[in-house]
Design an enzyme around this catalytic site. Structure first.
Site, mmCIF file in Angstrom:
data_model
loop_
_atom_site.group_PDB
_atom_site.id
_atom_site.type_symbol
_atom_site.label_atom_id
_atom_site.label_comp_id
_atom_site.label_asym_id
_atom_site.label_seq_id
_atom_site.Cartn_x
_atom_site.Cartn_y
_atom_site.Cartn_z
ATOM 1 N N ASP A 134 0.784 -1.241 0.000
ATOM 2 C CA ASP A 134 0.000 0.000 0.000
ATOM 3 C C ASP A 134 0.815 1.290 0.000
ATOM 4 O O ASP A 134 0.239 2.387 -0.030
ATOM 5 C CB ASP A 134 -0.944 -0.013 1.213
ATOM 6 C CG ASP A 134 -0.190 -0.251 2.519
ATOM 7 O OD1 ASP A 134 1.061 -0.168 2.507
ATOM 8 O OD2 ASP A 134 -0.844 -0.543 3.542
ATOM 9 N N ASP A 275 19.173 -4.183 -2.311
ATOM 10 C CA ASP A 275 18.387 -2.959 -2.466
ATOM 11 C C ASP A 275 18.419 -2.130 -1.178
ATOM 12 O O ASP A 275 17.950 -0.996 -1.164
ATOM 13 C CB ASP A 275 16.927 -3.285 -2.842
ATOM 14 C CG ASP A 275 16.300 -4.291 -1.899
ATOM 15 O OD1 ASP A 275 16.844 -5.397 -1.762
ATOM 16 O OD2 ASP A 275 15.263 -3.974 -1.285
HETATM 17 P P1 AMP Z 1 12.260 -3.596 2.386
HETATM 18 O O1 AMP Z 1 12.329 -5.037 2.754
HETATM 19 O O2 AMP Z 1 11.551 -2.717 3.370
HETATM 20 O O3 AMP Z 1 13.587 -3.044 1.993
HETATM 21 O O4 AMP Z 1 11.334 -3.524 1.085
HETATM 22 C C1 AMP Z 1 11.594 -4.217 -0.103
HETATM 23 C C2 AMP Z 1 10.761 -3.636 -1.208
HETATM 24 O O5 AMP Z 1 9.381 -3.682 -0.873
HETATM 25 C C3 AMP Z 1 11.072 -2.183 -1.526
HETATM 26 O O6 AMP Z 1 10.950 -2.017 -2.902
HETATM 27 C C4 AMP Z 1 10.001 -1.443 -0.783
HETATM 28 O O7 AMP Z 1 9.748 -0.184 -1.334
HETATM 29 C C5 AMP Z 1 8.807 -2.382 -0.917
HETATM 30 N N1 AMP Z 1 7.864 -2.216 0.190
HETATM 31 C C6 AMP Z 1 8.014 -2.579 1.473
HETATM 32 N N2 AMP Z 1 6.936 -2.249 2.192
HETATM 33 C C7 AMP Z 1 6.051 -1.673 1.353
HETATM 34 C C8 AMP Z 1 4.757 -1.101 1.481
HETATM 35 N N3 AMP Z 1 4.104 -1.058 2.637
HETATM 36 N N4 AMP Z 1 4.171 -0.592 0.372
HETATM 37 C C9 AMP Z 1 4.799 -0.621 -0.806
HETATM 38 N N5 AMP Z 1 6.008 -1.136 -1.000
HETATM 39 C C10 AMP Z 1 6.636 -1.655 0.062
HETATM 40 MG MG MG Z 2 14.326 -1.397 1.419
#
Ligand code: AMP
Ligand code: MG
Length: 530
Positions: A134, A275
């Site tokens: 979201d 990432d």
């Molecule tokens: P992270 O594990 O937080 O580094 O997230 C990995 C990927 O998932 C990244 O591209 C984030 O932008 C995406 N992501 C994580 N949480 C959300 C969220 N609530 N809404 C949209 N994208 C998300």
């Molecule tokens: Mg991230």
């Protein structure tokens, strides 16, 4: 409120021609323009005045409505063009393809006192990269990110900073432990600040898509703006392979430095996917991170990684190297020769050994550390893991151990650090004897230095923090903030501004994790849900 806008990223790099938030695969673009979501009832919960000053804001700017409107996503500064970056990444060891800023929106770049900063809102709504999620963030994870990034900065660890924590007034649905118990939680937005938010994954996505020209443009852009010691001509297409290798060397060096700091303070990132690796060697993306309480090389706070513990404390330096290898693969098309990258990666390993030894040596108060000290350091690490021993408390108390060992006036060394042990009552005999052996070796080593006990203690206390953001402390602040009371958030923020200082009024935070927090969700167990 006057921000001096100085946008470059969106002006100099290729844009996605589509301007909707619809989820999609984005090709031939470094970013997509997006519109942040207007929060229903934004309310400022906390601001880092230091960061505000760093980006050129004044005290009265912070107090106004415009501040809250701007940094919650409700009002875009005139002239700014918010965008979400396109990047890919390896998640838990596998290539995941396009990821991108799914819930982060770069608001603008600003210039102040000759420095440029990118301001990024985390949790300000959907973007083309939100995939099935979201684009929002909940209060608990936002508060953890806000406090921890500032705490890390004051510990001397390279990190992105946090300007503000703002509640949105909107509810967000989350299944916190992925167990079918979804519930509404308060939403929030953090404004993060860094030179840029360019990650290893930004290079990886171009390489993976075979977009070598875009890869070159991004590399040239990054070097030109952020690595001024490397000569690059952004218009040259050939003849610059040396610059890309130098760039890789510099990123490796900074990444190593960052991870050595993590090991020094007992920080476990929890999700070291490519990432989540900043090209600046800054700690980025505070998700299910945690702090070692018991010193344990196998510990990870991330329940999603419980099985393989890929991102456990003791593995972080090797993972950083693995991530650098992925970055090298991404940059390869610009150089077309693997040898210089291989050499840099080898260099990381050699350098790691030297710097790790140096860091551990300084934690135990040795100024001149050599290979001959490896045994002493390895024995310490082994002994620390024989019984649950609080890392922060142990190293802090170790500064009180004297060269000459026990005398009538001085308790013996083991008694000096006794408060660091979690077991109630006396230690098992074999543990006591292992410690006595270690202290004998240690005190003998101290006698070979010509530093006084007092000087050594002062040096140790300048690098072994007294106060860290223990997992349960963040959770207490979250519980209070959820109930509408932000006093503890600010109290911890103030405490963690001076992590190496004695703060007698804050002695309550120099204590082992309370038993109630041992297995509590949010304290030692965290999921990626945020
Ligand atoms: P992270 O594990 O937080 O580094 O997230 C990995 C990927 O998932 C990244 O591209 C984030 O932008 C995406 N992501 C994580 N949480 C959300 C969220 N609530 N809404 C949209 N994208 C998300
Ligand atoms: Mg991230």
């Amino acid at each position: 409120m006057k921000l001096k806008l100085d946008d470059h990223f969106w002006q100099e790099l290729p844009a996605d021609p589509l301007q909707t938030n619809q989820r999609r695969q984005v090709l031939q673009a470094a970013y997509s323009f997006v519109v942040p979501r207007k929060p229903t009832a934004p309310r400022l919960l906390h601001v880092s005045e230091e960061v505000a000053e760093m980006i050129g804001l004044r005290q009265d700017d912070i107090l106004g409505d415009e501040f809250v409107e701007t940094f919650s996503g409700g009002c875009v500064p005139v002239g700014a063009r918010p965008y979400a970056m396109c990047y890919g990444g390896h998640q838990f060891g596998s290539w995941a393809g396009q990821l991108g800023d799914g819930r982060a929106i770069n608001l603008c770049e600003v210039e102040h006192l000759g420095k440029r900063w990118t301001l990024q809102l985390k949790g300000a709504g959907e973007t083309p990269y939100s995939r099935s999620a979201d684009g929002l963030a909940v209060l608990r994870s936002s508060l953890r990110e806000h406090l921890c990034s500032e705490a890390m900065f004051h510990l001397g660890v390279p990190t992105t900073r946090a300007l503000s924590l703002i509640a949105t007034g909107d509810d967000v649905m989350r299944d916190m432990m992925y167990d079918g118990n979804a519930a509404f939680e308060p939403g929030a937005v953090v404004c993060r600040v860094a030179p840029s938010f360019i990650r290893f994954g930004n290079f990886q996505i171009f390489a993976a898509n075979g977009e070598v020209e875009n890869l070159r443009r991004l590399a040239n852009y990054t070097i030109l703006h952020y690595f001024p010691n490397i000569t690059i001509n952004p218009d040259h297409v050939t003849g610059q392979t040396g610059a890309y290798v130098q760039f890789f060397r510099e990123v490796s060096r900074r990444t190593l430095e960052m991870v050595i700091h993590w090991q020094r303070v007992g920080f476990v990132h929890g999700v070291m996917n490519t990432d989540n690796m900043s090209i600046h060697g800054e700690t980025i993306d505070f998700g299910p991170y945690g702090w070692l309480e018991g010193y344990d090389h196998d510990w990870t706070p991330n329940t999603t990684d419980r099985q393989h513990r890929r991102y456990r404390y003791g593995h972080q330096p090797q993972i950083a190297l693995w991530n650098l290898l992925q970055l090298a693969n991404a940059l390869y098309p610009l150089v077309n020769d693997a040898t210089p990258f291989e050499e840099e990666l080898k260099d990381y390993q050699t350098q790691f050994e030297v710097e790790y030894r140096q860091m551990m040596g300084s934690k135990i108060g040795l100024t001149m550390v050599t290979r001959a000290d490896d045994g002493l350091i390895a024995n310490l690490e082994r002994t620390l893991q024989l019984t649950e021993t609080d890392m922060t408390i142990f190293f802090r108390l170790l500064a009180n151990v004297t060269q000459s060992g026990s005398s009538e006036a001085m308790p013996d060394a083991l008694a000096t650090v006794a408060d660091a042990f979690y077991v109630a009552g006396p230690l098992p005999e074999e543990v006591t004897s292992a410690w006595q052996d270690w202290f004998r070796e240690y005190q003998c080593r101290l006698c070979q230095t010509n530093q006084s006990d007092a000087d050594r203690a002062a040096a140790m206390n300048a690098i072994n923090p007294k106060y860290v953001l223990r997992n349960y402390m963040a959770q207490l602040a979250i519980d209070k903030a959820t109930a509408g009371d932000n006093a503890l958030t600010d109290q911890l923020y103030q405490l963690l501004k001076r992590p190496y200082d004695e703060q007698p009024e804050n002695e309550q935070w120099f204590a082992k994790r309370p038993e109630w927090a041992r297995n509590k969700v949010g304290c030692s167990m965290l999921s990626c849900s945020s």
